[in-house]
Design a protein around this motif. Sequence first.
Motif, short mmCIF file in Angstrom:
data_model
loop_
_atom_site.label_atom_id
_atom_site.label_comp_id
_atom_site.label_asym_id
_atom_site.label_seq_id
_atom_site.Cartn_x
_atom_site.Cartn_y
_atom_site.Cartn_z
N UNK A 1 -24.36 31.29 43.16
CA UNK A 1 -24.33 30.73 44.50
C UNK A 1 -24.86 29.31 44.41
N UNK A 2 -23.99 28.34 44.53
CA UNK A 2 -24.38 26.93 44.32
C UNK A 2 -25.15 26.82 43.01
N UNK A 3 -24.70 27.49 41.97
CA UNK A 3 -25.27 27.49 40.62
C UNK A 3 -26.57 28.29 40.52
N UNK A 4 -27.01 28.92 41.59
CA UNK A 4 -28.20 29.77 41.51
C UNK A 4 -27.79 31.24 41.62
N UNK A 5 -28.66 32.14 41.11
CA UNK A 5 -28.34 33.56 41.18
C UNK A 5 -29.07 34.21 42.35
N UNK A 6 -28.46 35.30 42.84
CA UNK A 6 -29.13 36.08 43.87
C UNK A 6 -29.71 37.33 43.20
N UNK A 7 -30.93 37.62 43.50
CA UNK A 7 -31.53 38.83 42.93
C UNK A 7 -31.48 39.94 43.98
N UNK A 8 -30.29 40.51 44.15
CA UNK A 8 -30.10 41.45 45.26
C UNK A 8 -30.75 42.80 44.94
N UNK B 1 -17.21 29.36 47.85
CA UNK B 1 -16.20 30.24 48.42
C UNK B 1 -16.44 30.43 49.90
N UNK B 2 -17.70 30.52 50.28
CA UNK B 2 -17.99 30.75 51.68
C UNK B 2 -17.56 29.54 52.53
N UNK B 3 -17.83 28.34 52.01
CA UNK B 3 -17.41 27.14 52.73
C UNK B 3 -15.91 27.17 52.93
N UNK B 4 -15.21 27.49 51.84
CA UNK B 4 -13.75 27.50 51.92
C UNK B 4 -13.27 28.57 52.89
N UNK C 1 -11.78 35.64 48.22
CA UNK C 1 -11.77 36.13 46.84
C UNK C 1 -12.81 35.38 46.01
N UNK C 2 -12.99 34.08 46.29
CA UNK C 2 -13.98 33.32 45.53
C UNK C 2 -15.38 33.85 45.81
N UNK C 3 -15.58 34.28 47.06
CA UNK C 3 -16.89 34.84 47.37
C UNK C 3 -17.13 36.09 46.53
N UNK C 4 -16.06 36.90 46.40
CA UNK C 4 -16.20 38.12 45.61
C UNK C 4 -16.50 37.79 44.14
N UNK C 5 -15.68 36.91 43.54
CA UNK C 5 -15.91 36.61 42.12
C UNK C 5 -17.24 35.90 41.94
N UNK C 6 -17.59 35.06 42.91
CA UNK C 6 -18.89 34.39 42.84
C UNK C 6 -20.01 35.41 42.83
N UNK C 7 -19.83 36.49 43.59
CA UNK C 7 -20.84 37.53 43.63
C UNK C 7 -20.90 38.24 42.28
#
Lengths: 840, 348
Positions: A468-475, A414-417, A457-463
């Motif tokens: 993120x590139x198939x990996x998760x963020x441990x925020x 989403x970020x690339x887009x 919007x993709x960034x939001x749903x991805x979150x």
Amino acid sequence: MGNLFRSEEMTLCQLFLQSEAAYACVSELGELGLVQFRDLNPDVNAFQRKFVNEVRRCDEMERKLRYLEKEIKKDGIPMLDTGENPEAPQPREMIDLEATFEKLENELREVNQNAEALKRNFLELTELKHILRKTQVFFDEMADPSREEEQVTLLGEEGLRAGGQALKLGFVAGVILRERIPAFERMLWRACRGNVFLRQAEIESPLEDPSNGDNVFKSVFIIFFQGDQLKTRVKKICEGFRATLYPCPEAPADRREMAMGVMTRLEDLNTVLGQTQDHRHRVLVAAAKNIKNWFVKVRKIKAIYHTLNLFNLDVTQKCLIAECWVPVLDLETIQLALRRGTERSGSSVPPILNRMESFEDPPTYNRTNKFTHGFQVLIDSYGVATYREVNPAPYTIITFPFLFAVMFGDLGHGMIMAMFGAWMVLREKPLAAKKSDSEIWNIFFGGRYIILLMGMFSMYTGFVYNDTFSKSLNVFGSYWSVNYNASTVMSNKDLQLNPSTTDYQQYPYPIGLDPVWQVAENKIIFMNAYKMKISIIIGVFQMLFGVCLSLWNFIYFQRRISIYCEFIPQIIFLCFLFLYMVILMFVKWTNYGPSTGDVKTGPYCAPSILITFINMVLFKTNSAPAVCDAYMYSGQQAFQMLLVVVALICIPWMLFAKPALILRNKRKMHVPLNSNHHNHAMGSENGDAEAALSQAQVPPPLPPHKEEEEHDVGELFIHQGIHTIEYVLGSVSHTASYLRLWALSLAHAQLSEVLWNMVLRNGLMFEGWVGGIALYITFAIWATLTIAILVLMEGLSAFLHCLRLHWVEFQSKFYQGMGYHFQPFSFEAILDSAAQGPEE
Amino acid sequence: MIGCIFNIDGGYLEGLCRGFKCGILKQADYLNLVQCETLEDLKLHLQGTDYGSFLANEPSPLQVSVIDDKLREKLVIEFQHMRKHAVEPLSTFLDFITYSYMIDNIILLITGTLHHRPISELIPKCHPLGSFEQMEAIHVAATPAELYNAVLVDTPLAPFFVDCISEQDLDEMNIEIIRNTLYKAYLEAFFNFCKELGGTTADVMCEILAFEADRRAIIITINSFGTELTKDDRAKLYPRCGKLHPDGLAALARADDYEQVKAVAEYYAEYSALFEGAGNNPGEKTLEDKFFEHEVRLNVHAFLQQFHFGVFYSYLKLKEQECRNIVWISECVAQKHRAKIDNYIPIF
């Protein structure tokens, strides 16, 4: 500001223009671009119209300009495009323009003719130069002392036999196109029966063909023969093959002298040629400065006369009558423009703009800006909205990127887009000015705001998916913890975390998916259950919204009958079956969980919503294990049966109520009308029964026949039947269709995971400096594939699915799309299309 | 199955050809064209059709010959495009079509040189589809044998020419005979080629070529009355691949006047209909026009079937007819001779 939710209100206007002022007024209207003229003489041929001569003069001017443009392009002179927009010149200026173009064209033609003649001369001389040089080689070979002896004896003997006279070989020399040599040689051989001797040599440098400026390769040839008869024959063949013959003196001294002469003449010619070219260049540079401007002017004049050709002449010949569609809100602006036009033309009589009543369907005009334009185009490519019908574009601005994002959800992609979209939006002006010819780029650029929104919007749903590139963020830190000791973890392959114990902190991750799922074996199963339900929930709500929009349409068009016979049963059908299912999902989510002590609300007893729903529709009873309740609440079965029965009743309601009511109303009308006017009856010739009802006081002009009426009734039922079946079956299939949200999202997530595991992971497995190189290579591959497959291809597929969800699943609930575009007479549009045209 | 295989090589071109065909002027266009007052009007109207702006870059005033050239140029470009994309056997088929233009060109050049016209004046009059490399050197030859040995032996026409070598010298009569002998050999070869191709191509093309052969036979017969051509010589010129072969041709060979030709045609349903109502009086159509109409009909029928090569031939012929129509109308408009303007032959 017009209404965003519906198309502009339009009105048909009649415009009376004084003959003298017409040109200036139309010119002003063209600059404004808010008026669509109607053709008032559709039966008149293009060449029988009033201003056909002026149009023709414009055509002629355009031709001259194109000629100039072609010449300018040929010389590679840059054309000045200041982007300025000159006003359409007055008709009297047309003569000046014509004279200017005429002069330029003639001058250019003359220069070209001179240049061509000079070039031809130059070519001939160059060819002669080559001939002299090449034949020198031939003659030198002959004069070779080692061969001389042989030649002398040979000729000598023959000469003796011929009767003592010295036998003299004649020759011709010339130049021919290189590709013609083989055929030429063969022909010579055949026609002269082998009695000629041909030598040829290639001219290395290409020569310029003066007629079209192409480079051609040629060869020098020399033919030896004997006797006059052969000479004529050889000459004929040379002529036939378009070979150019040149005189070539036999004596070496003469040849040398001639060569000198040729060289000096070539020098002279070169200077003259240079001057001619300079002159031509000057003329073209002067023309290049203005040519864009002239094009704009001529095209504007032409457009104005084309428009004037649509007008009617009134009886007195003093005034032109036009009919046009105009947005009601812009009447003021148009009046102002007309007044300006009148002032400019110096006419005293003001133009008259009359609003007219019309039964025709007005065109659909949605005012857009650069942001909404892209979305409006998406809607219009399905079908232009019927006049004043609810315009789905405003809602699409949010729902479209959102549904796309549900399928495309990945923070990285989403970020690339979004970055790509943002780049196009930020550099909008310079990019737009470039006017690329690439169709693909133009599509992307046209949809830049859509791409930007889709990316965000993709960034939001991805979150939310924590992807993120198939990996998760441990925020926020996972809310799960592993309480096994180290040896257990190391020795067991599969271990479970129990949410009802201290493995889980008992309250959820603040937003989105807990990162712990990234390492879970059952991530896919969990995600599937979650995304499937989400898809259905989103789908049902979007469809409900669509049905509600139809209510807004019915209220606006005052079709009360449709509200009662279509909207209400439709909404009941949808709510009682599908909204109920959605509610059950929420009930299940809130009521069942692992931490409660009661086994009946524990995971073991959680009912399957899908099975429950199927049983409900089939009137079956639910079955459950002994310890569990078969139902989620008491009285569920009876309630569900009620819902299904009511929903089923809605089907005949939709099917028969409306046609029956219309029929009854018609009968009612018949009786009083028949007693008054014999011929007038309530009818609906145009098949628009509602409109007929609402305009009961306006009797339709045509008396419908009995047959036609029965035909109408049949058609009405069939029409309603189709609608009903479409809606009922559609509700089921459309709900299922929304599952594509889940399917594409799953596919996207899996594909990006595969890409990571199969490609990038390999690069991370090496140690030391080898690892650096491996990572360098694998990253390149991974990045390319990510962009090409995941962002571009997957993005395209998600886009298309999203488009389908809007066109079919959403719009079929309320959108007719039977209108036609408002195409105002606008110089801007005409110039744009003209600028695109010649480049094809 | 045939369709699958056909489309591998010919599908694109057939589609292209059918697309071109849709650009052929309709009856409504002709109705508009005949109303034109000047050639400028004509140009304006043609701009609205598939011809588009093909005359846009021509300076006014327009000449009929310019229109003619441009029409032909457009057609030739389209045909060459298809020829360049064609593979066997379609390429040979398309080549066969061009041979007839080659024959015309050769005859034109020989006749021209016979009347001592410079060759450079004759070349622009040749049809571009029938041009070949050795064409311009044709005036080297003084006898048919020389013509064959020096010029034609390298061209694809060589096998057709074998029968003509016996003629003594090139006078007008012999040129006519050469033309018709060449045509005869060409038509028969083309007919056999189409037959070998088989399938729908054979069905469609044999029908069209048979008509072409019969038309030639009939016209040769009618034109030979009052000339010194003997009946035997005449019989040798008839192409033997039409429906008239063999009985009709034998009867034609014996015919002495127009009525007898008509009597022969009576036996053949489609030809008797053509002779019916043909005449030179005003209000009647000439036999030539009747033949053209029939040819157009046959060619239009070729488009009713798919997966065959006939469409290419038919397209070319229909387009040629259209060019003739437009030129006819332009001539009538240019000469202000409107009485006969309706004598064009509508296609669709």
